[in-house]
Design a protein around this motif. Sequence first.
Motif, mmCIF file in Angstrom:
data_model
loop_
_atom_site.group_PDB
_atom_site.id
_atom_site.type_symbol
_atom_site.label_atom_id
_atom_site.label_comp_id
_atom_site.label_asym_id
_atom_site.label_seq_id
_atom_site.Cartn_x
_atom_site.Cartn_y
_atom_site.Cartn_z
ATOM 1 N N ALA A 76 0.814 -1.215 0.000
ATOM 2 C CA ALA A 76 0.000 0.000 0.000
ATOM 3 C C ALA A 76 0.850 1.268 0.000
ATOM 4 O O ALA A 76 0.451 2.279 -0.558
ATOM 5 C CB ALA A 76 -0.956 -0.003 1.196
ATOM 6 N N ARG A 107 7.144 4.627 -0.965
ATOM 7 C CA ARG A 107 6.853 5.953 -0.399
ATOM 8 C C ARG A 107 7.861 6.327 0.680
ATOM 9 O O ARG A 107 8.345 5.492 1.428
ATOM 10 C CB ARG A 107 5.449 5.985 0.212
ATOM 11 N N GLU A 152 -4.702 3.104 5.964
ATOM 12 C CA GLU A 152 -5.588 3.357 4.824
ATOM 13 C C GLU A 152 -5.604 4.833 4.467
ATOM 14 O O GLU A 152 -5.580 5.202 3.292
ATOM 15 C CB GLU A 152 -7.006 2.867 5.131
ATOM 16 N N ALA A 208 -2.195 5.701 2.852
ATOM 17 C CA ALA A 208 -2.145 5.170 1.486
ATOM 18 C C ALA A 208 -2.989 6.016 0.538
ATOM 19 O O ALA A 208 -2.570 6.315 -0.578
ATOM 20 C CB ALA A 208 -2.611 3.711 1.471
ATOM 21 N N ALA A 209 -4.171 6.433 0.994
ATOM 22 C CA ALA A 209 -5.029 7.286 0.165
ATOM 23 C C ALA A 209 -4.362 8.626 -0.107
ATOM 24 O O ALA A 209 -4.404 9.141 -1.226
ATOM 25 C CB ALA A 209 -6.394 7.486 0.835
ATOM 26 N N ARG A 267 -1.723 8.093 -2.685
ATOM 27 C CA ARG A 267 -2.279 7.951 -4.037
ATOM 28 C C ARG A 267 -2.642 9.311 -4.607
ATOM 29 O O ARG A 267 -2.466 9.569 -5.792
ATOM 30 C CB ARG A 267 -3.508 7.035 -4.019
ATOM 31 N N SER A 268 -3.121 10.216 -3.756
ATOM 32 C CA SER A 268 -3.474 11.553 -4.256
ATOM 33 C C SER A 268 -2.227 12.296 -4.719
ATOM 34 O O SER A 268 -2.288 13.118 -5.624
ATOM 35 C CB SER A 268 -4.219 12.363 -3.194
ATOM 36 N N THR A 308 0.256 11.015 -6.318
ATOM 37 C CA THR A 308 0.654 10.578 -7.656
ATOM 38 C C THR A 308 -0.279 11.139 -8.723
ATOM 39 O O THR A 308 0.066 11.157 -9.889
ATOM 40 C CB THR A 308 0.640 9.028 -7.753
ATOM 41 N N SER A 309 -1.432 11.646 -8.300
ATOM 42 C CA SER A 309 -2.375 12.192 -9.287
ATOM 43 C C SER A 309 -2.256 13.704 -9.418
ATOM 44 O O SER A 309 -2.969 14.312 -10.176
ATOM 45 C CB SER A 309 -3.811 11.811 -8.916
#
Length: 128
Positions: free
Chosen positions: A5, A9, A116, A119-120, A123-124, A126-127
């Motif tokens: 996850a 990082r 969680e 991890a969220a 992920r943000s 990378t966007s």
Amino acid sequence: MPSDALAGRRILILEDEPLIAMDVEQLCREEGAADVVIMRSLSETGGAGDVRKRFDVAILDLLLGGTSTLDFAGELWDLGLPFVIASGYTDIDEILKAFPGVRVIGKPYAGKELMEAVAAAGRSATSI
């Protein structure tokens, strides 16, 4: 067996309670983080710009030895570094207003819930 996850990082843990910090560090490593650094005070960070260069995601306690980290969080926000707030601070309305979308995880928290959220946040990043 480690999860992925947080694979690759670089995580900053800004936490002044040693046992909590070590627990969170272990959780991050189990989730595959490449690098996890614990800092116990704002003076250790070198400033938000340095943190932005060195880390992908931060986990912030709101009070470090009685000093608020809200201004620092605002600097990270302005620089686009995703973070999660993990704190015993109970009045989160001002935090949610200042940082829409940032997860606030109350202490004591479940490790799974915190990971969680981290991890969220990662992920943000990378966007962006």
